[in-house]
Design a protein around this motif. Structure first.
Motif, mmCIF file in Angstrom:
data_model
loop_
_atom_site.group_PDB
_atom_site.id
_atom_site.type_symbol
_atom_site.label_atom_id
_atom_site.label_comp_id
_atom_site.label_asym_id
_atom_site.label_seq_id
_atom_site.Cartn_x
_atom_site.Cartn_y
_atom_site.Cartn_z
ATOM 1 N N ASN A 177 -16.723 -30.708 26.444
ATOM 2 C CA ASN A 177 -15.439 -30.345 25.836
ATOM 3 C C ASN A 177 -15.353 -30.849 24.396
ATOM 4 N N ALA A 178 -15.865 -32.085 24.163
ATOM 5 C CA ALA A 178 -15.846 -32.651 22.809
ATOM 6 C C ALA A 178 -16.771 -31.879 21.863
ATOM 7 N N ILE A 179 -17.847 -31.315 22.388
ATOM 8 C CA ILE A 179 -18.778 -30.535 21.556
ATOM 9 C C ILE A 179 -18.187 -29.163 21.235
ATOM 10 N N LYS A 180 -17.644 -28.494 22.275
ATOM 11 C CA LYS A 180 -17.121 -27.146 22.086
ATOM 12 C C LYS A 180 -15.941 -27.116 21.122
ATOM 13 N N HIS A 181 -15.087 -28.115 21.213
ATOM 14 C CA HIS A 181 -13.854 -28.121 20.428
ATOM 15 C C HIS A 181 -13.974 -29.001 19.186
ATOM 16 N N ASN A 182 -15.202 -29.277 18.763
ATOM 17 C CA ASN A 182 -15.407 -30.110 17.583
ATOM 18 C C ASN A 182 -15.292 -29.264 16.322
ATOM 19 N N ALA A 183 -15.072 -29.945 15.212
ATOM 20 C CA ALA A 183 -15.008 -29.273 13.917
ATOM 21 C C ALA A 183 -16.431 -29.020 13.403
ATOM 22 N N PRO A 184 -16.622 -28.036 12.518
ATOM 23 C CA PRO A 184 -17.954 -27.810 11.932
ATOM 24 C C PRO A 184 -18.457 -29.063 11.232
ATOM 25 N N ASN A 185 -19.718 -29.421 11.535
ATOM 26 C CA ASN A 185 -20.311 -30.639 10.966
ATOM 27 C C ASN A 185 -19.456 -31.872 11.285
ATOM 28 N N GLY A 186 -18.879 -31.873 12.471
ATOM 29 C CA GLY A 186 -17.990 -32.973 12.850
ATOM 30 C C GLY A 186 -18.723 -34.156 13.453
ATOM 31 N N ASN A 187 -17.950 -35.046 14.039
ATOM 32 C CA ASN A 187 -18.484 -36.280 14.619
ATOM 33 C C ASN A 187 -18.135 -36.354 16.103
ATOM 34 N N LEU A 188 -19.010 -36.990 16.836
ATOM 35 C CA LEU A 188 -18.818 -37.206 18.269
ATOM 36 C C LEU A 188 -19.285 -38.609 18.603
ATOM 37 N N SER A 189 -18.457 -39.349 19.323
ATOM 38 C CA SER A 189 -18.843 -40.701 19.736
ATOM 39 C C SER A 189 -18.581 -40.871 21.223
ATOM 40 N N VAL A 190 -19.533 -41.536 21.869
ATOM 41 C CA VAL A 190 -19.417 -41.859 23.292
ATOM 42 C C VAL A 190 -19.575 -43.363 23.425
ATOM 43 N N GLU A 191 -18.524 -44.021 23.965
ATOM 44 C CA GLU A 191 -18.538 -45.483 24.083
ATOM 45 C C GLU A 191 -18.243 -45.890 25.514
ATOM 46 N N LEU A 192 -18.924 -46.950 25.932
ATOM 47 C CA LEU A 192 -18.688 -47.534 27.253
ATOM 48 C C LEU A 192 -18.284 -48.980 27.032
ATOM 49 N N GLU A 193 -16.998 -49.254 27.250
ATOM 50 C CA GLU A 193 -16.447 -50.588 27.014
ATOM 51 C C GLU A 193 -15.996 -51.176 28.344
ATOM 52 N N GLN A 194 -16.658 -52.203 28.789
ATOM 53 C CA GLN A 194 -16.326 -52.851 30.058
ATOM 54 C C GLN A 194 -16.234 -51.816 31.176
ATOM 55 N N ASN A 195 -15.019 -51.481 31.626
ATOM 56 C CA ASN A 195 -14.883 -50.479 32.696
ATOM 57 C C ASN A 195 -14.238 -49.195 32.180
#
Length: 428
Positions: A344-362
């Motif tokens: 979903n984050a890839i499909k609805h991203n802006a052109p040449n945009g940014n994507l971050s995936v973080e795992l914080e504790q739980n």
């Protein structure tokens, strides 16, 4: 939303009874005290008037003025006093008097009555101790307080004991409902009882459960049939389109038509799979769980997902601060949750945009650039709730994520800050 504090029906009922009992006690005791005090004072006044009449008949008719001091000496509770200008024939006063026996001042009721001795006006004073009467009234008030308290406590205890007996069928029904599992398709058997309301409740619950089990069976059969019947023709149709696309004698317009049909078929296939997945989640068909490492799931899915991001010229950032986050879940559902969030984050991203995936504790956090405004939170997790009309999708990805979180009691939240859409899942 503030959580409402819940109490048992007995506690709520008894609280009203206790409040009424205390209110009644507060009203009755003062009323009892002042009523009996007034009644006793009235009786004492009548007694004092009787004493005055008796004194006047027996001795005052022949009493001389010079004999008054001697008369006063031999009458302890009666005195003849000089006229002080009293206008009333008789006047009652409650005052303190010195008691020879108690050697202290005690409460007395005093009658001041006008008399004549040898034609001169005097005041006849007769007093009577009310000390003992006050003690009796106070003691009676305390007894009433004790009686009311014992009565109230006894009422609470008896009500509590009767409550356990009378409401036992209700709790038996509640226990059977809690043990009921729609997947077993077994209608619970409720205990017979002689209370009409509870019998009616059991009958209504039996009918409700029977209807629910029947509806569950029908829905489950539909899901299973749809899984077999719809996937096959879609796969055949898509394979035929693949064959047609490989033919060399197609014109440009024919190629465009076939390509459009191929994309529509692919979308229909994805939508069908997602709808079937949602139906299975709703029907609780993913019951098998195991200990899963969220980091391991991410590591398995990220390579394929990052390829999609790179193809769309999206800069990705991966942060896994927690190297081992173990949760109890179904592997298919957890993989579907992670896949749908990142896709979903890839499909609805802006052109040449940014994507971050973080795992914080739980917590798993997925952020992406996109439209320059916050998304509609009311429609965000609804089925077919398209947030971006320019992007073609089934509109079911976030609905699946929400349903998975609901099944496992996880919290999912959405925020928009500094041009970034942020989805976070907190594993309970």
């Amino acid at each position: 939303m503030d959580r409402i504090k819940k109490r048992k029906l007995l506690s709520k009922t008894l609280s009203y009874y206790v409040a009424f009992g205390i209110l009644l006690l507060l009203i009755a005791l003062p009323f009892y005290y002042f009523y009996y005090q007034r009644y006793y004072i009235h009786e004492i006044d009548e007694y004092l008037l009787g004493q005055k009449d008796e004194v006047c008949k027996k001795g005052l008719n022949t009493l001389r003025v010079d004999e008054i001091p001697l008369w006063n000496k031999f009458n302890i509770d009666k005195k003849i006093l000089p006229d002080d200008g009293q206008t009333e024939t008789s006047r009652f006063v409650t005052s303190e008097c010195y008691d020879e026996h108690e050697k202290e001042n005690i409460s007395c009721r005093i009658l001041y009555s006008r008399i004549k001795i040898e034609g001169k006006d005097y005041i006849l004073s007769i007093h009577l101790s009310i000390y003992e009467a006050k003690k009796i009234i106070q003691f009676g008030t305390v007894l009433h307080l004790i009686f009311f308290s014992i009565l109230l406590i006894g009422f609470v205890i008896i009500t509590h004991l009767l409550y356990k007996k009378l409401w036992r069928p209700f709790y038996q029904t509640l226990s059977e409902i809690r043990r009921f599992n729609i997947r077993n398709s077994e209608i619970p058997v409720f205990h017979a009882n002689n209370v009409r309301e509870f019998s009616q409740l059991n009958k209504a619950v039996e009918i409700l459960i029977a209807n629910s089990v029947q509806a569950y069976k029908i829905q489950k059969e539909f899901t299973e049939n749809a899984s077999h019947e719809m996937q096959t023709p879609l796969a055949v149709f898509q394979s035929k389109l693949d064959i047609m696309l490989q033919q060399q004698d197609l014109s440009e317009s024919q190629m465009q038509i076939i390509q459009s049909l191929y994309e529509a078929t692919s979308r229909l296939t994805r939508m069908n799979k997602n709808l079937l997945l949602l139906a299975k989640i709703d029907n609780l068909q993913f019951l098998d769980t195991q200990d899963l490492n969220v980091v391991e799931i991410l590591d398995n899915l990220l390579p394929f997902l990052l390829e999609q991001a790179e193809a769309n010229h999206i800069t990705t950032t991966i942060k896994t601060g927690n190297k081992s986050l173990m949760i109890q879940a179904n592997r298919t559902l957890l993989e579907s949750l992670v896949n749908n969030l990142i896709t979903n984050a890839i499909k609805h991203n802006a052109p040449n945009g940014n994507l971050s995936v973080e795992l914080e504790q739980n917590k798993l956090v997925v952020c992406n650039t996109g439209t320059g405004k916050s998304l509609n939170r009311k429609m965000l997790f609804h089925r077919f709730g398209q947030m971006n009309e320019k992007v073609k999708g089934s509109g079911l990805g976030l609905a699946i994520v929400k349903q998975i979180c609901v099944q496992y009691g996880w919290d999912i939240a959405y925020d928009y800050e500094n041009g970034m859409h942020r989805f976070s899942v907190v594993f309970g």
